[in-house]
Scaffold this motif. Structure first.
Motif, short mmCIF file in Angstrom:
data_model
loop_
_atom_site.label_atom_id
_atom_site.label_comp_id
_atom_site.label_asym_id
_atom_site.label_seq_id
_atom_site.Cartn_x
_atom_site.Cartn_y
_atom_site.Cartn_z
N UNK A 41 181.44 90.48 95.42
CA UNK A 41 180.52 89.46 94.93
C UNK A 41 180.42 88.17 95.71
N UNK A 42 180.55 88.19 97.03
CA UNK A 42 180.60 86.92 97.77
C UNK A 42 179.26 86.43 98.32
N UNK A 43 178.23 87.25 98.34
CA UNK A 43 177.00 86.92 99.05
C UNK A 43 176.31 85.70 98.44
N UNK A 44 175.71 84.90 99.33
CA UNK A 44 174.82 83.79 98.98
C UNK A 44 173.43 84.16 99.48
N UNK A 45 172.40 83.94 98.64
CA UNK A 45 171.06 84.33 99.05
C UNK A 45 170.03 83.48 98.33
N UNK A 91 165.80 77.68 97.09
CA UNK A 91 167.21 77.35 97.02
C UNK A 91 168.12 78.56 97.12
N UNK A 92 169.29 78.33 97.73
CA UNK A 92 170.31 79.37 97.81
C UNK A 92 171.22 79.29 96.59
N UNK A 107 175.54 91.06 92.71
CA UNK A 107 174.41 91.65 93.43
C UNK A 107 174.82 91.96 94.87
N UNK A 108 176.00 91.50 95.28
CA UNK A 108 176.60 91.95 96.55
C UNK A 108 176.76 93.47 96.57
N UNK A 109 177.02 94.08 95.42
CA UNK A 109 177.35 95.50 95.38
C UNK A 109 176.24 96.42 95.93
N UNK A 110 174.96 96.21 95.62
CA UNK A 110 173.94 97.05 96.24
C UNK A 110 173.91 96.95 97.76
N UNK A 136 177.26 85.80 104.17
CA UNK A 136 178.53 86.25 103.62
C UNK A 136 179.57 85.21 104.04
N UNK A 137 179.96 84.31 103.14
CA UNK A 137 180.69 83.12 103.55
C UNK A 137 182.17 83.29 103.84
N UNK A 138 182.77 84.42 103.44
CA UNK A 138 184.21 84.55 103.67
C UNK A 138 184.98 83.53 102.86
#
Length: 357
Positions: free
Chosen positions: A242-246, A63-64, A70-73, A205-207
Motif C-alpha cells: 500500500x505505498x503508492x502515491x497517485x 492533487x496527489x 490500491x497499490x495491490x492491482x 513509489x516513495x519507499x
C-alpha cells in the motif's frame, strides 16, 4: 463601458448529484473530497472541503494522495506479466520460491497470496492502535521480512484456499517473490512495467520518503480529541501492500490501460478478473468477489463493476470501472475524523451515485 461576464457552464444533474455526495462526506468529517467520474466521452471532477484545515484553500483537482491498498492491482499486474513470461506459476507454493520464509509455506500458493486466501495473519492488525502509536512510529522504517515474521510466528487462521480474509502480509510476500525472480525491487518493476509504459507521471513509489509531492491535500487523524496532521509518514509500513502515491487522473489512466488490454494478455487478465464466490467474501465494503488484486463490486444497478478501495492514516480512496470502460470513478478523501459506519455508507452511496445515476 459595460463589462461582459462570461456565463459559467451549467452543471449536469449527474454532476450536481455527485457534488451533493461529496458535500455529505465533508459533513460527516472528511477534510476534503474529490470525485472524478467518466461516463462515455464525458469526464467531470467535483471537490468539496478544503486542502488544509484552517484555510479556505480548495482541494486540488490534480492533487496527489496515498492510494494505500490500491497499490495491490499494480503489484498483481506485475506478477501476472511475470506469469506470462513463464517466470512465476500461480499454483506453485511459496516454499518453492522463498524456502524457509514461512513454516507452512508449502501449503500456500502464489494464487492464495494474490486473492487473500492464504490463511496468514495480517501483520497490520498488530499495528491497529491509532493515535499515540502512529505519532510515535510515523517515521520508522520497517523491513518486509520483519513484518512477515509477525505473521509467520502465528498459526494459520484457516486452511489455505478454503476462506477469504483480506491480509496485507500476502502482498509483502509477493514483493519478496518479485525480487527473487527478477533481481529487482517491486518498485523498479512497477515503474518499468506499468508507470512508464502507461505514462503515469504523477504516480510514485516513495519507499521511505515521508513526503507527498505537491500539490496535495493534507490528511488528518483524530487523536486526543483534536485533528492531528498525519500527512507525513514513512510508508514502509504499507510497502508492497500500500505505498503508492497517485492522482485520480493517473488511477483512471491505469484502469483504462489495464482493462483496455495494454498491460496484460487475455489469459492473465481472465485470471485477474475471475472472482472468488460471493459467499466467501466477508467484511469487504461493496466487495462481492475478489480476483487477483481486484474486487468485483456490488452496486445499485448490478453493473459488472471492478476496482478496489483503500485506507491509510489521513487518506481513503476508491476506484472502479465497468469492463468496457464506459463508466469509471475515482474517489479521494482526506480524513479529519474517525471514519465510522455512517461515513462508510456515505462513500458507498456516493460511488453508486457516480456509477448508477
Amino acid at each position: 463601458m459595460t463589462q461582459t461576464t462570461l456565463a459559467q457552464p451549467e452543471l449536469s444533474a449527474h454532476q450536481e448529484a455527485v457534488q451533493r455526495a461529496a458535500d455529505r462526506l465533508v459533513e460527516l468529517g472528511s477534510a476534503g473530497v474529490q470525485f472524478r467520474v467518466t461516463r462515455g466521452e464525458n469526464t467531470f471532477v467535483v471537490t468539496s472541503g478544503v486542502a488544509e484545515l484552517g484555510t479556505d484553500r480548495p482541494v486540488p483537482e490534480d492533487g496527489r494522495f496515498r492510494v494505500s491498498c490500491i497499490t495491490k492491482p499494480f503489484v498483481s499486474t506485475v506478477v501476472l506479466q511475470l506469469v506470462a513470461e513463464g517466470r512465476i506459476e500461480l499454483d506453485r507454493s511459496v516454499e518453492s520460491y522463498l524456502p524457509g520464509l514461512l513454516p507452512y509455506g508449502d501449503k500456500i500458493t502464489v494464487r492464495n497470496l494474490l486473492q487473500h486466501t492464504s490463511g496468514l495473519y495480517n501483520y497490520a492488525d498488530s499495528f491497529q492502535k491509532p493515535g499515540d502509536r502512529f505519532l510515535r512510529d510515523r517515521y520508522k522504517h520497517y523491513e518486509p521480512e520483519d513484518l512477515i515474521a509477525i505473521a509467520a510466528a502465528k498459526p494459520l487462521e484457516f486452511e489455505p484456499g478454503t476462506e477469504f480474509a483480506y491480509c496485507n502480509t500476502n502482498y509483502f510476500i509477493i514483493g519478496l517473490l518479485i525480487k527473487k525472480v527478477t533481481g529487482r525491487s517491486h518498485r523498479d518493476e512497477i515503474r518499468e512495467r506499468v508507470l512508464e509504459p502507461v505514462g503515469l507521471t504523477q504516480t510514485t513509489l516513495p519507499g521511505d520518503d515521508p513526503e507527498i509531492p505537491q500539490p496535495h491535500a493534507r490528511g488528518y487523524m483524530r487523536i486526543g480529541g483534536r485533528a492531528e496532521d498525519v500527512t507525513l509518514m514513512n510508508p514502509s509500513e504499507a510497502g508492497c501492500a500500500g505505498e503508492i502515491i497517485s492522482t485520480t487522473a493517473d488511477l483512471d489512466r491505469f484502469m483504462v490501460a489495464l482493462f483496455g488490454g495494454k498491460l496484460l494478455g487475455d489469459a492473465e487478465f481472465r485470471e485477474m478478473t475471475t472472482p472468488l464466490p460471493a459467499e466467501m467474501i466477508k467484511d469487504l465494503p461493496m466487495g462481492i468477489g475478489y480476483g487477483l488484486g481486484l474486487m468485483k463490486l456490488q452496486n445499485d444497478k448490478d453493473l459488472d463493476l471492478w476496482g478496489h478501495g483503500a485506507g491509510i492514516p489521513g487518506y481513503a480512496t476508491f476506484m472502479a470501472t465497468t469492463p468496457d470502460l464506459g463508466i469509471r470513478v475515482q474517489l479521494s478523501i482526506t480524513l479529519n475524523a474517525d471514519f465510522g459506519k455512517e461515513a462508510e455508507q456515505a462513500v458507498i452511496r456516493g460511488v453508486n451515485t457516480a456509477v448508477c445515476f
